[in-house]
Design a protein around this motif. Sequence first.
Motif, PDB file in Angstrom:
ATOM      1  N   ASN A 341       5.277 -14.077  -7.793  1.00  0.00           N
ATOM      2  CA  ASN A 341       4.925 -13.062  -8.788  1.00  0.00           C
ATOM      3  C   ASN A 341       3.947 -12.087  -8.132  1.00  0.00           C
ATOM      4  O   ASN A 341       2.737 -12.183  -8.302  1.00  0.00           O
ATOM      5  CB  ASN A 341       4.309 -13.740 -10.019  1.00  0.00           C
ATOM      6  CG  ASN A 341       3.905 -12.730 -11.068  1.00  0.00           C
ATOM      7  OD1 ASN A 341       4.415 -11.610 -11.094  1.00  0.00           O
ATOM      8  ND2 ASN A 341       2.966 -13.095 -11.920  1.00  0.00           N
ATOM      9  N   ILE A 342       4.491 -11.159  -7.334  1.00  0.00           N
ATOM     10  CA  ILE A 342       3.621 -10.219  -6.608  1.00  0.00           C
ATOM     11  C   ILE A 342       3.817  -8.802  -7.138  1.00  0.00           C
ATOM     12  O   ILE A 342       4.907  -8.439  -7.578  1.00  0.00           O
ATOM     13  CB  ILE A 342       3.857 -10.265  -5.081  1.00  0.00           C
ATOM     14  CG1 ILE A 342       5.344 -10.091  -4.723  1.00  0.00           C
ATOM     15  CG2 ILE A 342       3.300 -11.522  -4.479  1.00  0.00           C
ATOM     16  CD1 ILE A 342       5.609 -10.000  -3.230  1.00  0.00           C
ATOM     17  N   GLN A 343       2.727  -8.039  -7.089  1.00  0.00           N
ATOM     18  CA  GLN A 343       2.792  -6.648  -7.555  1.00  0.00           C
ATOM     19  C   GLN A 343       2.782  -5.652  -6.392  1.00  0.00           C
ATOM     20  O   GLN A 343       3.046  -4.472  -6.582  1.00  0.00           O
ATOM     21  CB  GLN A 343       1.594  -6.353  -8.478  1.00  0.00           C
ATOM     22  CG  GLN A 343       1.740  -6.909  -9.890  1.00  0.00           C
ATOM     23  CD  GLN A 343       1.711  -8.442  -9.931  1.00  0.00           C
ATOM     24  OE1 GLN A 343       0.769  -9.060  -9.442  1.00  0.00           O
ATOM     25  NE2 GLN A 343       2.734  -9.050 -10.494  1.00  0.00           N
ATOM     26  N   LYS A 344       2.458  -6.155  -5.194  1.00  0.00           N
ATOM     27  CA  LYS A 344       2.437  -5.261  -4.037  1.00  0.00           C
ATOM     28  C   LYS A 344       2.713  -6.070  -2.779  1.00  0.00           C
ATOM     29  O   LYS A 344       2.296  -7.230  -2.687  1.00  0.00           O
ATOM     30  CB  LYS A 344       1.060  -4.582  -3.933  1.00  0.00           C
ATOM     31  CG  LYS A 344       0.995  -3.480  -2.879  1.00  0.00           C
ATOM     32  CD  LYS A 344      -0.286  -2.676  -3.020  1.00  0.00           C
ATOM     33  CE  LYS A 344      -0.254  -1.455  -2.102  1.00  0.00           C
ATOM     34  NZ  LYS A 344      -1.403  -0.575  -2.279  1.00  0.00           N
ATOM     35  N   LEU A 345       3.423  -5.454  -1.833  1.00  0.00           N
ATOM     36  CA  LEU A 345       3.722  -6.113  -0.554  1.00  0.00           C
ATOM     37  C   LEU A 345       3.326  -5.169   0.574  1.00  0.00           C
ATOM     38  O   LEU A 345       3.789  -4.032   0.638  1.00  0.00           O
ATOM     39  CB  LEU A 345       5.216  -6.463  -0.482  1.00  0.00           C
ATOM     40  CG  LEU A 345       5.789  -6.952   0.849  1.00  0.00           C
ATOM     41  CD1 LEU A 345       5.026  -8.141   1.407  1.00  0.00           C
ATOM     42  CD2 LEU A 345       7.267  -7.321   0.688  1.00  0.00           C
ATOM     43  N   ILE A 346       2.437  -5.661   1.442  1.00  0.00           N
ATOM     44  CA  ILE A 346       1.926  -4.851   2.555  1.00  0.00           C
ATOM     45  C   ILE A 346       2.443  -5.418   3.873  1.00  0.00           C
ATOM     46  O   ILE A 346       2.270  -6.596   4.159  1.00  0.00           O
ATOM     47  CB  ILE A 346       0.375  -4.864   2.560  1.00  0.00           C
ATOM     48  CG1 ILE A 346      -0.161  -4.200   1.281  1.00  0.00           C
ATOM     49  CG2 ILE A 346      -0.176  -4.157   3.791  1.00  0.00           C
ATOM     50  CD1 ILE A 346      -1.608  -4.532   0.985  1.00  0.00           C
ATOM     51  N   TYR A 347       3.087  -4.567   4.665  1.00  0.00           N
ATOM     52  CA  TYR A 347       3.578  -4.963   5.994  1.00  0.00           C
ATOM     53  C   TYR A 347       2.606  -4.442   7.040  1.00  0.00           C
ATOM     54  O   TYR A 347       2.449  -3.226   7.200  1.00  0.00           O
ATOM     55  CB  TYR A 347       4.942  -4.331   6.273  1.00  0.00           C
ATOM     56  CG  TYR A 347       6.069  -4.775   5.370  1.00  0.00           C
ATOM     57  CD1 TYR A 347       6.931  -5.806   5.743  1.00  0.00           C
ATOM     58  CD2 TYR A 347       6.317  -4.131   4.154  1.00  0.00           C
ATOM     59  CE1 TYR A 347       7.997  -6.184   4.931  1.00  0.00           C
ATOM     60  CE2 TYR A 347       7.372  -4.507   3.329  1.00  0.00           C
ATOM     61  CZ  TYR A 347       8.209  -5.532   3.732  1.00  0.00           C
ATOM     62  OH  TYR A 347       9.268  -5.904   2.927  1.00  0.00           O
ATOM     63  N   THR A 348       1.947  -5.341   7.785  1.00  0.00           N
ATOM     64  CA  THR A 348       1.049  -4.922   8.874  1.00  0.00           C
ATOM     65  C   THR A 348       1.864  -4.890  10.163  1.00  0.00           C
ATOM     66  O   THR A 348       2.122  -5.924  10.779  1.00  0.00           O
ATOM     67  CB  THR A 348      -0.127  -5.919   9.021  1.00  0.00           C
ATOM     68  OG1 THR A 348      -0.686  -6.159   7.732  1.00  0.00           O
ATOM     69  CG2 THR A 348      -1.192  -5.388   9.957  1.00  0.00           C
ATOM     70  N   VAL A 349       2.298  -3.697  10.530  1.00  0.00           N
ATOM     71  CA  VAL A 349       3.185  -3.539  11.696  1.00  0.00           C
ATOM     72  C   VAL A 349       2.804  -2.240  12.415  1.00  0.00           C
ATOM     73  O   VAL A 349       2.440  -1.250  11.772  1.00  0.00           O
ATOM     74  CB  VAL A 349       4.681  -3.477  11.265  1.00  0.00           C
ATOM     75  CG1 VAL A 349       5.597  -3.362  12.480  1.00  0.00           C
ATOM     76  CG2 VAL A 349       5.066  -4.698  10.433  1.00  0.00           C
ATOM     77  N   GLY A 350       2.898  -2.248  13.747  1.00  0.00           N
ATOM     78  CA  GLY A 350       2.522  -1.086  14.563  1.00  0.00           C
ATOM     79  C   GLY A 350       3.280   0.183  14.202  1.00  0.00           C
ATOM     80  O   GLY A 350       4.373   0.148  13.636  1.00  0.00           O
ATOM     81  N   ASN A 351       2.682   1.332  14.570  1.00  0.00           N
ATOM     82  CA  ASN A 351       3.246   2.622  14.145  1.00  0.00           C
ATOM     83  C   ASN A 351       4.566   2.993  14.825  1.00  0.00           C
ATOM     84  O   ASN A 351       5.207   3.961  14.430  1.00  0.00           O
ATOM     85  CB  ASN A 351       2.207   3.742  14.323  1.00  0.00           C
ATOM     86  CG  ASN A 351       1.730   3.875  15.760  1.00  0.00           C
ATOM     87  OD1 ASN A 351       2.309   3.306  16.686  1.00  0.00           O
ATOM     88  ND2 ASN A 351       0.644   4.607  15.952  1.00  0.00           N
TER      89      ASN A 351
END
Length: 586
Positions: A341-351
Amino acid sequence: MNIKDIIEKKLSEVILNVYQLKDIKLEVQENKTEFEGDFTIVTFPLVKQLKKNPESIGVELGEALTEQTELFESFNVVKGFLNVKVKNQLFVDNFRSVTKNFSTIEKKNATVMVEYSSPNTNKPLHLGHIRNNLLGFSVAQILKEAGYEVIKTQIINDRGIHICKSMLAWEKFGHGETPETTNTKGDKFVGNYYVEFDKNYKKEIADLVGQGVGEEQAKKEAPLMKQAQKMLLDWENGDETVRALWAEMNSWVYKGFNETYKRLGVDFDQVQYESNTYILGKDLIQAGLEKGVLYQKEDGSVWCDLTDEGLDQKLLLRSDGTSVYMTQDLGTAVERFKQNNIQKLIYTVGNEQDYHFQVLFKILKKLGYEWAEQLFHLSYGMVELPEGKMKSREGTVVDADDLMQEMYETAKSKAQELGKMETLSEEDKEASYETVGLGALKYFMLKVDPKKKMLFNPAESIDFNGNTGPFIQYTYARIQSLLSKAGTLQTETADTELNQSEKELIMQLANFKTVVAKSAETLSPALVANYVYDLVKAYNSFYQNNPILNQEDENVKQFRLNISDIVGKTIKKSLELLGIGTVNRM
């Protein structure tokens, strides 16, 4: 609420009373000029509304603020800037409020998933992974402090041609050796075979070119590459021997990764594996075709046309029915929202993956997933050493473990040179070298805005002066020593008249929660890092210019000890948000 917020609130009420103007928000700044006053109010936005000159508005507002509120002692107007001197009691009350509410967290009733690390199992973690892990972990810590529930996750790239290259090289050149028999860390052991594959593959290409074969053709015809491709096919077809070797070599790698994560101080709540997720997404492709969101070419391949979004056409399924990375990422995203039950998903990945994530988010939106609006790519710049770029195939990568060890050694040598830890036990010394060394590494990485490319200089990072981790840790240790010498701390103190450096410290302490909120909103640990550095600078100035233990007035002494105590707690909390530890002696 900090003093600036209190002033802004009262200011809006007074403007409404005096001028009957609603929703006017004037800028309030800490006064850095030589004119008397703690804060400066910029009156220029009222000039147009009231058709008066800024000086007369300043005087009117100053008089109204001193008459209608209990906040201000005096005011002066300089060229339309209204400088106000805040009553001493407001600072004292604000400090008590900060102390009382220090540990309170207002819950947001929202869950955020943060993905970071996500390595390949054909090589150890390197310098780039360090920035990734530290950034993802710190963002997760900051989001928690801002009131969010957080799920930390990673997806491990444990299948594909690159994995088969290491496996094949071990089969051909390994002679049955293992990490145990060679006393090598598991991820490094497997990574060595990835380099071994490349070395032998290049030799085969050179031999073929020497026989008159074109270079591009030689790359395809080289026996090692053909064997690696066959191994990948065998893996996909479930060949028991290949699968058993794959499972064993990956287990070596995971053991090695876990040692690195432990020393780096990062962890995960969930782990996904590409070998389980690579078939996800195929059903989404079928649904997209039925909706007319995707289209199929004559050769059977499936595409998404994003030209109307200013992007290109994206392949999602090859003509032979096999999936691409994008297909898998689509499926994994859907799965994550289905299972959590998530409201936001953040991907930490290089530019270098900026375009990939633009496309991923647009396709999910086209497929009708409303939560696609809540996906965010935390894009960060590459990290390099003064020597330049790294290349994993050539074995010239800056290894994460080696770098952490180097930081430990540097901290040890620096501490021994300063000679301040002789009285500590060997165990305490070792713990201190580790905390300071890794603190230097983490702070140096995180004080830079994530979007910027950065140059990591180990020697510069461990300096005990300037904007560094050890400088901040040293101030924390100094405060603990002071509090220890003082003995019992009296938390209930009488009011006292504050000087300018005490007021500045109180204002900075009151800003901590605002900085955390802003850092969570922008996903930038650099805001916390630079906040704690400014706090430490202000405290050191206060410490040098105000007697504390030698202060004759007991009430002033206790008040200053209380300020020192909450500064220490704020430093510790700020460093925790950056994944950095503290020591009581340095």
